[in-house]
Scaffold this active site. Structure first.
Site, PDB file in Angstrom:
ATOM      1  N   ARG A 222       0.833  -1.192   0.000  1.00  0.00           N
ATOM      2  CA  ARG A 222       0.000   0.000   0.000  1.00  0.00           C
ATOM      3  C   ARG A 222       0.873   1.249   0.000  1.00  0.00           C
ATOM      4  NH1 ARG A 222      -1.332   1.989   5.475  1.00  0.00           N
ATOM      5  NH2 ARG A 222       0.467   3.198   4.848  1.00  0.00           N
TER       6      ARG A 222
ATOM      7  N   GLU B  61      -7.469   7.632   5.497  1.00  0.00           N
ATOM      8  CA  GLU B  61      -6.706   8.500   6.405  1.00  0.00           C
ATOM      9  C   GLU B  61      -5.946   9.547   5.590  1.00  0.00           C
ATOM     10  OE1 GLU B  61      -4.624   6.633   9.899  1.00  0.00           O
ATOM     11  OE2 GLU B  61      -2.867   7.518   8.928  1.00  0.00           O
TER      12      GLU B  61
ATOM     13  N   ARG C 217      -4.950   6.087  -1.016  1.00  0.00           N
ATOM     14  CA  ARG C 217      -4.128   4.927  -0.667  1.00  0.00           C
ATOM     15  C   ARG C 217      -4.267   3.920  -1.797  1.00  0.00           C
ATOM     16  NH1 ARG C 217      -4.089   3.894   5.857  1.00  0.00           N
ATOM     17  NH2 ARG C 217      -2.678   5.620   6.235  1.00  0.00           N
TER      18      ARG C 217
ATOM     19  N   CYS D 194      -0.393  10.548   8.905  1.00  0.00           N
ATOM     20  CA  CYS D 194       0.217   9.986  10.108  1.00  0.00           C
ATOM     21  C   CYS D 194       1.733   9.938   9.911  1.00  0.00           C
ATOM     22  CB  CYS D 194      -0.338   8.586  10.362  1.00  0.00           C
ATOM     23  SG  CYS D 194       0.427   7.787  11.776  1.00  0.00           S
TER      24      CYS D 194
ATOM     25  N   THR E 132       4.039   8.088  10.893  1.00  0.00           N
ATOM     26  CA  THR E 132       4.687   6.789  10.643  1.00  0.00           C
ATOM     27  C   THR E 132       4.709   6.429   9.163  1.00  0.00           C
ATOM     28  OG1 THR E 132       2.614   5.597  10.978  1.00  0.00           O
ATOM     29  CG2 THR E 132       4.070   5.789  12.881  1.00  0.00           C
TER      30      THR E 132
ATOM     31  N   ARG F 193       3.473   0.651   2.869  1.00  0.00           N
ATOM     32  CA  ARG F 193       3.257  -0.360   3.896  1.00  0.00           C
ATOM     33  C   ARG F 193       3.116  -1.711   3.213  1.00  0.00           C
ATOM     34  NH1 ARG F 193       0.567   0.897   9.134  1.00  0.00           N
ATOM     35  NH2 ARG F 193       2.613   1.840   9.201  1.00  0.00           N
TER      36      ARG F 193
ATOM     37  N   ARG G 234      -0.509  -7.718  13.554  1.00  0.00           N
ATOM     38  CA  ARG G 234      -1.898  -7.322  13.799  1.00  0.00           C
ATOM     39  C   ARG G 234      -2.855  -8.439  13.413  1.00  0.00           C
ATOM     40  NH1 ARG G 234      -0.198  -1.902  11.311  1.00  0.00           N
ATOM     41  NH2 ARG G 234       0.150  -0.604  13.137  1.00  0.00           N
TER      42      ARG G 234
ATOM     43  N   GLU H 288      -5.113  -2.946  12.404  1.00  0.00           N
ATOM     44  CA  GLU H 288      -4.869  -2.364  13.717  1.00  0.00           C
ATOM     45  C   GLU H 288      -6.025  -2.604  14.688  1.00  0.00           C
ATOM     46  OE1 GLU H 288      -3.097   1.347  12.878  1.00  0.00           O
ATOM     47  OE2 GLU H 288      -2.842   1.876  14.993  1.00  0.00           O
TER      48      GLU H 288
END
Lengths: 350, 350
Positions: free
Chosen positions: A30, A119, A123, A165, A167, A174, A205, A210
């Site tokens: 992603r 988010e 994505r 975010c 991270t 990701r 996870r 999450e």
């Protein structure tokens, strides 16, 4: 094509094929991207949000990055359709349960899903059965390049891609690999895997990401940071080291169970089968929990009553939204429990 | 006839017939007697104990109170044989696990069992499937009369028959009825039954008597006192009032479950069947627990995969000593768990 067209088949992530398929269910890559000319979603007004949504959906269509495209307006979608897409791992729970203009573009084979206004503004996700990160990365990278020709993504020369975010700042990548670890769970060695993952800055996870449980002993292993490593470095680490080692560890645990506790192992597999074949009401969670030892049993060659495709179909279609789409009606929890048990029994009677 | 001759059939108490057989598994009447010329067993020397044993066994034989008699010297018996007799409800756990000269006389149909040197010098027991206390009492009373012609029983004109434990003093009678109360257990109304029983000075015990669990939701209802009531009064109360009321209460609870929770009820029945039909290792306790909803399902006409006789045979033969006699060898707990599951699967595959 509409959402209902997806509901007659299993989709990519549960195809049950590919490298290390006895342990690795699916691979996902992603990329998180945001439009430079708009604020992040937390700061965007509803009208800006709508503009972002419109801009991106138009450019996705214009760039033809999704074959035979299905674009779902999540804001307008029926709650059962939203949940249905979560169950197929095509959108996140947050995306389904969020607010305001948002949507997803999905390819017919369910190998690509582009979430808009989740988010981040965009994505780009690719999904594959088994361990298959290289072609996945090439494909996602190509989509990213083609969209970058049409959309100005927020990018900083020092930090890299900017994301909602911290991270995700950097490459915005990701990598997530869904692994089935019943033997490590059973022997409690899963705790050692989790500690080792933490040391390597990997996240472990549950099934739906999450904060979710590892239903059916399915774990998502993913990178936690994207800064300071190239996309290729991360892909390589997962492909050559992290996932093969976890698979090896799980296989060793399965072998040990088969050698030292044959009756207990078969007992667990066959009891699960006996319950699924006879229950009159059952929850999604219990279904997934019971399918886990059977999944292992099939891969170990110890269970032949049905094959991995049937198992994956049951796994997918016994979920709440899938069941309700099958029955073309909204159902209460109790009705679903009965309908789920009926569906499973009818599949196992075939 | 020897112990092995019993091992091919179900025995009286699990014949599954008789009055109120949907709730009442079996009836038992027991008389406690002691020889006047010897001290109670707690005070008797080993040689006195041996004399008591010899005297009573001789007179049992002479009086021909057991048809085609089987006399088992429990002191000399193989531990598996002792356990086997406990599992068939022919001797008590205390009798099996005790010390010194002791034994039991058993009729071929397993309707009579005379325990010598259990807690009292002699306990005359009659057993019947279903609720059948009148003929049982006549039979036991007749045996008592015939033995009283040959043996001087300890008797006090004020107190009645004298027994080792004060609760048995008086008539020395204990009436026990084994009832199957799964619905009352499930709805937790069993606690009300237990409180009511206490008020009526009745004991509610598990499958194998005092201090044992109600395995398979089987409860023994028995009188706690024998003083101040005639044998006929006690029998009449059990026959006309106590047991019919408990049966009615259980039936009402079963009907309520069938009316208000049909799916849950069938779910419990069928899951139990699914596990029994597929398990690869299983304990006696779990077997009995799982057979309970199926027993109810058969009586409610909701389950037809096998009948009550098959169920009772599995209940009996899946027990540890029965299994070991079937395999003609001593087995570890783990071996028994596997052999038990194999036996159950083979019975259910028929």
């Amino acid at each position: 094509m509409n959402v209902d067209d997806l509901s007659s088949k299993t989709g990519e992530w549960l195809r049950g094929e590919g490298q290390l398929a006895d342990v690795v269910v699916s691979s996902r890559v992603r990329l998180a991207r945001n439009l430079a000319e708009y604020p992040f979603l937390s700061k965007a007004s509803p009208s800006e949000r709508t503009e972002i949504y419109r801009t991106i959906t138009e450019e996705i269509a214009a760039a033809s990055v999704i074959d035979d495209e299905l674009l779902v307006d999540i804001e307008d979608a029926d709650p059962i359709d939203r949940q249905f897409l979560v169950e197929r791992n095509l959108i996140s729970r947050n995306h389904a349960g969020g607010e305001g203009s948002r949507g997803v573009g999905i390819s017919r084979a369910e190998t690509r899903s582009l979430m808009i206004n989740e988010e981040d503004h965009l994505r780009i996700q690719g999904l594959r059965s088994g361990l298959d990160l290289d072609s996945l990365w090439q494909e996602i990278n190509d989509i990213d390049d083609r969209l970058a020709e049409r959309l100005a993504f927020a990018f900083d020369n020092t930090l890299g891609y900017l994301t909602a975010c911290p991270t995700n700042v950097g490459t915005g990548i990701r990598v997530s690999v869904m692994v089935h670890l019943p033997a490590l769970k059973w022997t409690k060695d899963i705790e050692r895997v989790e500690r080792a993952a933490q040391d390597m800055r990997l996240a472990v996870r549950g099934l739906h990401g999450e904060g979710t449980e590892a239903a059916g002993d399915l774990y998502q292993i993913s990178n936690q940071t994207t800064l300071g490593q190239s996309e290729e470095d991360i892909i390589r680490a997962f492909r050559d080291s992290i996932i093969p080692r976890i698979a090896e560890y799980e296989r060793a645990a399965r072998d040990a169970l088969a050698r030292h506790g044959e009756s207990q192992l078969d007992d667990r597999i066959w009891r699960a089968y006996g319950i699924l074949k006879n229950a009159r009401c059952i929850s999604t969670e219990e279904t997934q929990t019971l399918l886990s030892p059977i999944r292992m049993g099939i891969h170990l060659g110890r269970f032949q009553e049905f094959d991995i495709n049937t198992l994956n179909e049951i796994f997918l279609f016994a979920q709440s939204a899938h069941l309700q789409k099958m029955h073309q009606q909204s159902m209460s929890g109790e009705q679903r429990a009965v309908a789920r048990a009926d569906y499973i029994r009818s599949r196992l009677a075939e």
